[in-house]
Design a protein around this motif. Structure first.
Motif, PDB file in Angstrom:
ATOM      1  N   ASP A  83       0.822  -1.214   0.000  1.00  0.00           N
ATOM      2  CA  ASP A  83       0.000   0.000   0.000  1.00  0.00           C
ATOM      3  C   ASP A  83       0.855   1.262   0.000  1.00  0.00           C
ATOM      4  O   ASP A  83       0.553   2.227  -0.718  1.00  0.00           O
ATOM      5  N   LYS A  86       2.553   1.756  -3.379  1.00  0.00           N
ATOM      6  CA  LYS A  86       1.557   2.199  -4.360  1.00  0.00           C
ATOM      7  C   LYS A  86       1.262   3.692  -4.195  1.00  0.00           C
ATOM      8  O   LYS A  86       1.161   4.429  -5.174  1.00  0.00           O
ATOM      9  N   ALA A  87       1.157   4.148  -2.946  1.00  0.00           N
ATOM     10  CA  ALA A  87       0.853   5.555  -2.679  1.00  0.00           C
ATOM     11  C   ALA A  87       2.072   6.457  -2.839  1.00  0.00           C
ATOM     12  O   ALA A  87       1.939   7.620  -3.217  1.00  0.00           O
ATOM     13  N   ALA A  88       3.254   5.923  -2.536  1.00  0.00           N
ATOM     14  CA  ALA A  88       4.484   6.731  -2.585  1.00  0.00           C
ATOM     15  C   ALA A  88       5.618   5.892  -3.171  1.00  0.00           C
ATOM     16  O   ALA A  88       6.438   5.325  -2.441  1.00  0.00           O
ATOM     17  N   GLU A 121       8.052  10.002   5.877  1.00  0.00           N
ATOM     18  CA  GLU A 121       6.612  10.265   5.885  1.00  0.00           C
ATOM     19  C   GLU A 121       6.301  11.622   6.523  1.00  0.00           C
ATOM     20  O   GLU A 121       5.497  12.389   5.996  1.00  0.00           O
TER      21      GLU A 121
END
Length: 128
Positions: A83, A86-88, A121
Motif C-alpha cells: 500500500d 503504491k501511494a508513494a 513520511e
C-alpha cells in the motif's frame, strides 16, 4: 561479550517479550546472551501507529518481540508495504532494504530502517 544497558529511573524496556520497568534509581543490566530487547524510546504503542509508515514500524516491532504470531505479522507487513509503495513509489528503495532484513529475520535492523521511513513520511506531510 555482554551488552551493558543503563536504565533511567522508571524507564521501561522489553526483554525477551517481557516488559521490564526500572525502579526509582538508575540501574545497570548486563545481557549475557542473545535476546530480543527494545528500549522505551524505540517502542511504539498501537495507538501511536496512526499512519501508514508508523503501522509498518509497529508491525515490524511485533515481528521482533512476538514470535508466536510471526505469520500474521508478516502477512500484515507485506500488505502495508504494498500500500505504501503504491501511494508513494519514492519509498521503494528504503522498503526494499527493509524487506531484505525482514526476509533474513533481522527485525531490529528492519526497525531502524522503518524509523527512516517514518521520518520520510513526516517530511512529506510537512511539505504538503
Amino acid at each position: 561479550m555482554a551488552l551493558k544497558i543503563t536504565l533511567k529511573p522508571k524507564e521501561r524496556m522489553i526483554i525477551g517479550g517481557a516488559v521490564v520497568t526500572n525502579g526509582d534509581s538508575k540501574c545497570e543490566l548486563l545481557i549475557e546472551n542473545k535476546v530480543t530487547l527494545l528500549r522505551e524510546k524505540d517502542i511504539l504503542s498501537e495507538e501511536e501507529a496512526n499512519s501508514p509508515c508508523r503501522r509498518i514500524y509497529f508491525t515490524i516491532q511485533l515481528m521482533y518481540i512476538d514470535h508466536d504470531n510471526l505469520a500474521a505479522h508478516h502477512q500484515m507487513y507485506w500488505q502495508l508495504v504494498r500500500d505504501v509503495i503504491k501511494a508513494a513509489p519514492s519509498t521503494t528503495g528504503l522498503i526494499d532494504a527493509m524487506n531484505e532484513h525482514i526476509v533474513g529475520n533481522r527485525y531490529y535492523q528492519a526497525l531502524k530502517l522503518a524509523e527512516k521511513l517514518m521520518e520520510f513520511e513526516q517530511e512529506v506531510i510537512r511539505s504538503v
